[in-house]
Write a protein that holds these residues in place. Structure first.
Motif, PDB file in Angstrom:
ATOM      1  N   LEU A  15      39.733  89.464  47.002  1.00  0.00           N
ATOM      2  CA  LEU A  15      39.906  90.006  48.352  1.00  0.00           C
ATOM      3  C   LEU A  15      40.288  88.901  49.335  1.00  0.00           C
ATOM      4  O   LEU A  15      41.150  89.088  50.201  1.00  0.00           O
ATOM      5  CB  LEU A  15      38.620  90.697  48.821  1.00  0.00           C
ATOM      6  CG  LEU A  15      38.277  92.038  48.184  1.00  0.00           C
ATOM      7  CD1 LEU A  15      36.913  92.533  48.679  1.00  0.00           C
ATOM      8  CD2 LEU A  15      39.354  93.079  48.493  1.00  0.00           C
ATOM      9  N   ARG A  18      43.951  88.127  48.896  1.00  0.00           N
ATOM     10  CA  ARG A  18      44.961  89.174  49.077  1.00  0.00           C
ATOM     11  C   ARG A  18      44.755  90.115  50.251  1.00  0.00           C
ATOM     12  O   ARG A  18      45.667  90.849  50.612  1.00  0.00           O
ATOM     13  CB  ARG A  18      45.012  90.041  47.813  1.00  0.00           C
ATOM     14  CG  ARG A  18      45.365  89.286  46.595  1.00  0.00           C
ATOM     15  CD  ARG A  18      45.363  90.197  45.397  1.00  0.00           C
ATOM     16  NE  ARG A  18      45.483  89.393  44.190  1.00  0.00           N
ATOM     17  CZ  ARG A  18      45.034  89.741  43.022  1.00  0.00           C
ATOM     18  NH1 ARG A  18      44.431  90.899  42.867  1.00  0.00           N
ATOM     19  NH2 ARG A  18      45.191  88.961  41.984  1.00  0.00           N
ATOM     20  N   ASP A  19      43.556  90.165  50.819  1.00  0.00           N
ATOM     21  CA  ASP A  19      43.268  91.207  51.806  1.00  0.00           C
ATOM     22  C   ASP A  19      42.414  90.657  52.959  1.00  0.00           C
ATOM     23  O   ASP A  19      41.194  90.737  52.928  1.00  0.00           O
ATOM     24  CB  ASP A  19      42.554  92.373  51.107  1.00  0.00           C
ATOM     25  CG  ASP A  19      42.477  93.619  51.972  1.00  0.00           C
ATOM     26  OD1 ASP A  19      42.669  93.522  53.209  1.00  0.00           O
ATOM     27  OD2 ASP A  19      42.216  94.695  51.409  1.00  0.00           O
ATOM     28  N   ALA A  22      40.076  93.218  54.587  1.00  0.00           N
ATOM     29  CA  ALA A  22      38.805  93.451  53.894  1.00  0.00           C
ATOM     30  C   ALA A  22      37.790  92.390  54.285  1.00  0.00           C
ATOM     31  O   ALA A  22      36.618  92.699  54.517  1.00  0.00           O
ATOM     32  CB  ALA A  22      39.016  93.457  52.386  1.00  0.00           C
ATOM     33  N   TYR A  43      34.767  98.191  49.407  1.00  0.00           N
ATOM     34  CA  TYR A  43      34.797  96.850  48.819  1.00  0.00           C
ATOM     35  C   TYR A  43      33.521  96.507  48.058  1.00  0.00           C
ATOM     36  O   TYR A  43      33.475  95.492  47.369  1.00  0.00           O
ATOM     37  CB  TYR A  43      35.041  95.808  49.917  1.00  0.00           C
ATOM     38  CG  TYR A  43      36.209  96.172  50.790  1.00  0.00           C
ATOM     39  CD1 TYR A  43      37.502  96.177  50.272  1.00  0.00           C
ATOM     40  CD2 TYR A  43      36.025  96.566  52.118  1.00  0.00           C
ATOM     41  CE1 TYR A  43      38.577  96.550  51.049  1.00  0.00           C
ATOM     42  CE2 TYR A  43      37.088  96.933  52.908  1.00  0.00           C
ATOM     43  CZ  TYR A  43      38.357  96.926  52.376  1.00  0.00           C
ATOM     44  OH  TYR A  43      39.424  97.300  53.152  1.00  0.00           O
TER      45      TYR A  43
END
Length: 179
Positions: A15, A18-19, A22, A43
């Protein structure tokens, strides 16, 4: 065999890579009781399995997810070891006072003290082992666990802290896992 603690930390690392949204949601979740911030559910819940809302494993997952999002510096050292090293480096008595307050925390206010301590570690970019923290929190947050188990965790954290505080600097240089 897969270790669910390591799988969860690997999930958080993915996470982080990439995010960013989040990570922001998980950081924000620290402002709520563990597991009480619905935007964080996507998540974390898959690792909670079929556990109840107040299950200590589920609560520990949410606390660790929020802490990781606020300081994503995974390493092999325990929180107490990293904090002891930080106190030695800064020569600040307030760090020891915060650590002692953390050790005396009950399940309800433990996340608040952890958040303060992790903020200190983040300011100096000190890594910590989130899988070990997850394991300890699952026990600490369990209201049905034998008091002796919780005390064993406190004593182990105290040993880690004071050993790191007294260790020669060369013995405690960190080797972060995610750099």
């Amino acid at each position: 065999m897969s270790d669910i603690k390591q799988d969860f930390i690997a999930h958080l690392e993915r996470l982080r890579e990439r995010d960013r949204g989040a990570m922001a949601v998980l950081r924000r979740s620290l402002g709520f009781a563990p597991g009480a911030y619905p935007p964080a559910y996507p998540y974390v819940e898959r690792f909670a399995a079929e556990r109840g809302a107040q299950d200590s494993w589920r609560l520990a997952l949410y606390v660790v997810a929020g802490l990781y999002a606020s300081h994503p510096r995974q390493g092999s050292k325990t929180l107490a070891t990293s904090l002891g090293e930080l106190m030695r480096k800064r020569e600040s008595d307030s760090i020891e006072q915060r650590f002692i307050a953390l050790l005396g925390a009950d399940a309800e206010n433990l996340p608040v003290y952890l958040r303060q301590v992790v903020t200190l570690l983040s300011a100096d970019d000190k890594p910590l082992g989130y899988a070990a923290l997850l394991k300890d929190l699952a026990t600490w947050l369990n209201p049905r666990v034998d008091v002796e188990w919780r005390d064993n965790i406190r004593q182990r954290w105290a040993r880690d802290f004071y050993r790191a505080l007294e260790a020669p600097a060369a013995d405690t240089e960190s080797t972060p896992a995610n750099n």
